[in-house]
Enzyme design. Sequence first.
Site, PDB file in Angstrom:
ATOM      1  CG  HIS A  97      -2.087   0.894   1.083  1.00 58.48           C
ATOM      2  ND1 HIS A  97      -2.031   2.251   1.289  1.00 58.48           N
ATOM      3  CD2 HIS A  97      -3.353   0.616   0.701  1.00 58.48           C
ATOM      4  CE1 HIS A  97      -3.223   2.773   1.051  1.00 58.48           C
ATOM      5  NE2 HIS A  97      -4.040   1.807   0.690  1.00 58.48           N
ATOM      6  CG  ASP A 137      -8.414  -4.644  -2.950  1.00 56.13           C
ATOM      7  OD1 ASP A 137      -9.614  -4.435  -2.701  1.00 56.13           O
ATOM      8  OD2 ASP A 137      -7.700  -3.850  -3.579  1.00 56.13           O
TER       9      ASP A 137
HETATM   10  C1  LIG Z   1      -7.805  -0.455  -2.765  1.00 53.31           C
HETATM   11  C2  LIG Z   1      -6.424  -0.414  -3.141  1.00 53.31           C
HETATM   12  O1  LIG Z   1      -6.104   0.207  -4.124  1.00 53.31           O
HETATM   13  S1  LIG Z   1      -5.290  -1.196  -2.182  1.00 53.31           S
HETATM   14  C3  LIG Z   1      -4.021  -1.710  -3.311  1.00 53.31           C
HETATM   15  C4  LIG Z   1      -4.479  -2.829  -4.192  1.00 53.31           C
HETATM   16  N1  LIG Z   1      -3.449  -3.272  -5.113  1.00 53.31           N
HETATM   17  C5  LIG Z   1      -2.782  -4.423  -4.959  1.00 53.31           C
HETATM   18  O2  LIG Z   1      -3.004  -5.184  -4.049  1.00 53.31           O
HETATM   19  C6  LIG Z   1      -1.773  -4.733  -6.047  1.00 53.31           C
HETATM   20  C7  LIG Z   1      -0.439  -5.153  -5.455  1.00 53.31           C
HETATM   21  N2  LIG Z   1       0.203  -4.022  -4.801  1.00 53.31           N
HETATM   22  C8  LIG Z   1       0.885  -3.088  -5.527  1.00 53.31           C
HETATM   23  O3  LIG Z   1       1.029  -3.183  -6.744  1.00 53.31           O
HETATM   24  C9  LIG Z   1       1.506  -1.917  -4.775  1.00 53.31           C
HETATM   25  O4  LIG Z   1       1.889  -2.289  -3.479  1.00 53.31           O
HETATM   26  C10 LIG Z   1       0.585  -0.688  -4.729  1.00 53.31           C
HETATM   27  C11 LIG Z   1       0.108  -0.323  -6.130  1.00 53.31           C
HETATM   28  C12 LIG Z   1      -0.627  -0.970  -3.867  1.00 53.31           C
HETATM   29  C13 LIG Z   1       1.333   0.490  -4.126  1.00 53.31           C
HETATM   30  O5  LIG Z   1       2.325   0.876  -5.029  1.00 53.31           O
HETATM   31  P1  LIG Z   1       3.484   1.905  -4.677  1.00 53.31           P
HETATM   32  O6  LIG Z   1       3.199   2.640  -3.449  1.00 53.31           O
HETATM   33  O7  LIG Z   1       3.713   2.704  -5.914  1.00 53.31           O
HETATM   34  O8  LIG Z   1       4.722   0.978  -4.387  1.00 53.31           O
HETATM   35  P2  LIG Z   1       5.805   0.488  -5.419  1.00 53.31           P
HETATM   36  O9  LIG Z   1       5.152  -0.112  -6.622  1.00 53.31           O
HETATM   37  O10 LIG Z   1       6.752   1.631  -5.645  1.00 53.31           O
HETATM   38  O11 LIG Z   1       6.491  -0.656  -4.601  1.00 53.31           O
HETATM   39  C14 LIG Z   1       7.590  -0.469  -3.722  1.00 53.31           C
HETATM   40  C15 LIG Z   1       8.438  -1.726  -3.796  1.00 53.31           C
HETATM   41  O12 LIG Z   1       7.693  -2.833  -3.289  1.00 53.31           O
HETATM   42  C16 LIG Z   1       7.465  -3.794  -4.330  1.00 53.31           C
HETATM   43  N3  LIG Z   1       6.057  -4.203  -4.236  1.00 53.31           N
HETATM   44  C17 LIG Z   1       4.990  -3.423  -3.906  1.00 53.31           C
HETATM   45  N4  LIG Z   1       3.877  -4.154  -3.859  1.00 53.31           N
HETATM   46  C18 LIG Z   1       4.247  -5.407  -4.159  1.00 53.31           C
HETATM   47  C19 LIG Z   1       3.513  -6.596  -4.280  1.00 53.31           C
HETATM   48  N5  LIG Z   1       2.202  -6.626  -4.049  1.00 53.31           N
HETATM   49  N6  LIG Z   1       4.172  -7.715  -4.637  1.00 53.31           N
HETATM   50  C20 LIG Z   1       5.504  -7.680  -4.862  1.00 53.31           C
HETATM   51  N7  LIG Z   1       6.257  -6.566  -4.753  1.00 53.31           N
HETATM   52  C21 LIG Z   1       5.624  -5.447  -4.407  1.00 53.31           C
HETATM   53  C22 LIG Z   1       7.760  -3.080  -5.631  1.00 53.31           C
HETATM   54  O13 LIG Z   1       8.170  -3.976  -6.626  1.00 53.31           O
HETATM   55  C23 LIG Z   1       8.852  -2.135  -5.193  1.00 53.31           C
HETATM   56  O14 LIG Z   1      10.038  -2.878  -5.088  1.00 53.31           O
HETATM   57  P3  LIG Z   1      11.455  -2.199  -5.453  1.00 53.31           P
HETATM   58  O15 LIG Z   1      11.645  -1.106  -4.461  1.00 53.31           O
HETATM   59  O16 LIG Z   1      12.423  -3.315  -5.357  1.00 53.31           O
HETATM   60  O17 LIG Z   1      11.310  -1.685  -6.865  1.00 53.31           O
HETATM   61  O1  LIG Z   2      -5.507   4.552  -0.714  1.00 52.98           O
HETATM   62  C1  LIG Z   2      -5.116   3.916  -1.705  1.00 52.98           C
HETATM   63  O2  LIG Z   2      -4.067   4.175  -2.332  1.00 52.98           O
HETATM   64  C2  LIG Z   2      -5.924   2.786  -2.231  1.00 52.98           C
HETATM   65  C3  LIG Z   2      -7.311   2.734  -1.725  1.00 52.98           C
HETATM   66  O3  LIG Z   2      -8.210   3.311  -2.283  1.00 52.98           O
HETATM   67  C4  LIG Z   2      -7.568   1.988  -0.513  1.00 52.98           C
HETATM   68  O4  LIG Z   2      -6.645   1.447   0.093  1.00 52.98           O
HETATM   69  O5  LIG Z   2      -8.748   1.913  -0.111  1.00 52.98           O
END
Ligand SMILES: CC(=O)SCCNC(=O)CCNC(=O)[C@H](O)C(C)(C)COP(=O)(O)OP(=O)(O)OC[C@H]1O[C@@H](n2cnc3c(N)ncnc32)[C@H](O)[C@@H]1OP(=O)(O)O
Ligand SMILES: O=C([O-])CC(=O)C(=O)O
Length: 421
Positions: free
Chosen positions: A299, A356
Amino acid sequence: MADAKLVLNGEEYEFPVVEGSEGERGVDNRKLRGTTGVISYDPGYGSTGSCKSAITFINGEEGVLRYRGYAIEDLAENASFEEVMYLLVWGKLPNQEELDTFKGRLAEHATLPDGVVNVLESLPNTAHPMTVAQTLVACLGEYYDDDSDEETDIIRLLASMKALAAYGYRKTAGKDYVAPNTDASYAGDFANMMFGDADGDYNVSEVLETAIDKLLTLHADHEQNCSASTARMIGSAGSSLYASISGAIGALSGPLHGGANQKVIEMLEEIREADRSLEDHIDLVKDKSSDVRLMGFGHRVYKNFDPRAKILKKAADELLPELGVEDPALDLAKELEQVALEDEYFVKRRLYPNVDFYSGTIYRALGIPTNMFTVMFVLGRLPGWIAQWKEMRDDEEQRIHRPRQIYIGENKREVTPISER
Ligand SMILES: CC(=O)SCCNC(=O)CCNC(=O)[C@H](O)C(C)(C)COP(=O)(O)OP(=O)(O)OC[C@H]1O[C@@H](n2cnc3c(N)ncnc32)[C@H](O)[C@@H]1OP(=O)(O)O
Ligand SMILES: O=C([O-])CC(=O)C(=O)O
């Protein structure tokens, strides 16, 4: 040619300003409202405050989430989703009279205009429910022939969303639509339109109604996430509420945002079907060349735990036995969480289960099809988007959202005749 400065990770760089830009014409950007001579590079806006907001507070280190000052745990336990909607949009918990009036207005607008149902009928049965939701919200406002005010649009959208969601499902399932029941709660009415018998009486169990009500509250807002920012971004151009919320639905559909709830269950199924060990799956995730993420993990703001994931995990543990459902996906999810949390890769990056990760196991136990999971998120998040949109519109400092960029393309060039290229 003048140079401009770029601040990147705290360091200043100089880059040329392209001829004809403000810099060249001699405008001192710093004297203009909110336009600085120095553009900070912040991809994904990780450290940019895009607005001032009084709606939702998050402390990502401590796992704190509050809507208008009320803890999410308190609201989930002690307030109905109708009260939470009112709280988010109008800023206070309603008293009994205000709640009754609000429910009355929702009931008044609960039936979808025929034109919207016709649009639904014209969409292919194979369309993803999120595409359906986005399309129907975009055109909803076109089917009222009066000059509505902002408040009526808000009520209409809130009132219509449960039928939009449920009818999308019933159409693909080949089932007749169930008319809204104006005496039911928001969650109960949705459940009835989703699962009820078109000719039958209202017959929604308390367990189902309560579970949906709590799920909606847990998803109701989350400050400047991608979809809420999209709603604000679109609305900042003066676009309608319907256009803004339709855009927000598009943003939420992405697998990195709300679409992750569907992807989590698909990931768990894939692990099971491939008979892959959890350790092997984690290795796949850690291998950057695989482009596979652990869905439902990580997150932008929570770096310790997501309070909603904790509530949902507990709720899944309690609810599934209550419903008499055994789902191996829940055990698998718990084991996967354990393996990930003990792995250096996740520990170092502070990646934990997000909202999620466990919601899908509950939706599934309630009988909601996997491709509808993100629409359930829409139903919950709608009042949050509306509150964010409304706050933006009411803000006197508000102006069109328009980030700048760091131009890295070619400098000034001249077109050469095609024969010379
Ligand atoms: C309601 C919502 O929107 S909650 C989020 C729902 N989304 C997910 O569950 C999808 C999986 N999670 C992700 O893709 C990310 O954690 C996000 C999109 C939620 C947040 O993204 P950001 O804050 O931009 O983090 P970012 O992508 O820069 O990740 C930071 C590091 O952790 C890693 N990372 C982050 N999430 C994950 C994951 N779920 N699995 C594996 N690696 C991950 C990235 O590869 C990155 O690694 P690095 O530093 O070696 O390059
Ligand atoms: O806050 C965020 O980046 C994603 C989101 O909507 C949640 O976690 O409910």
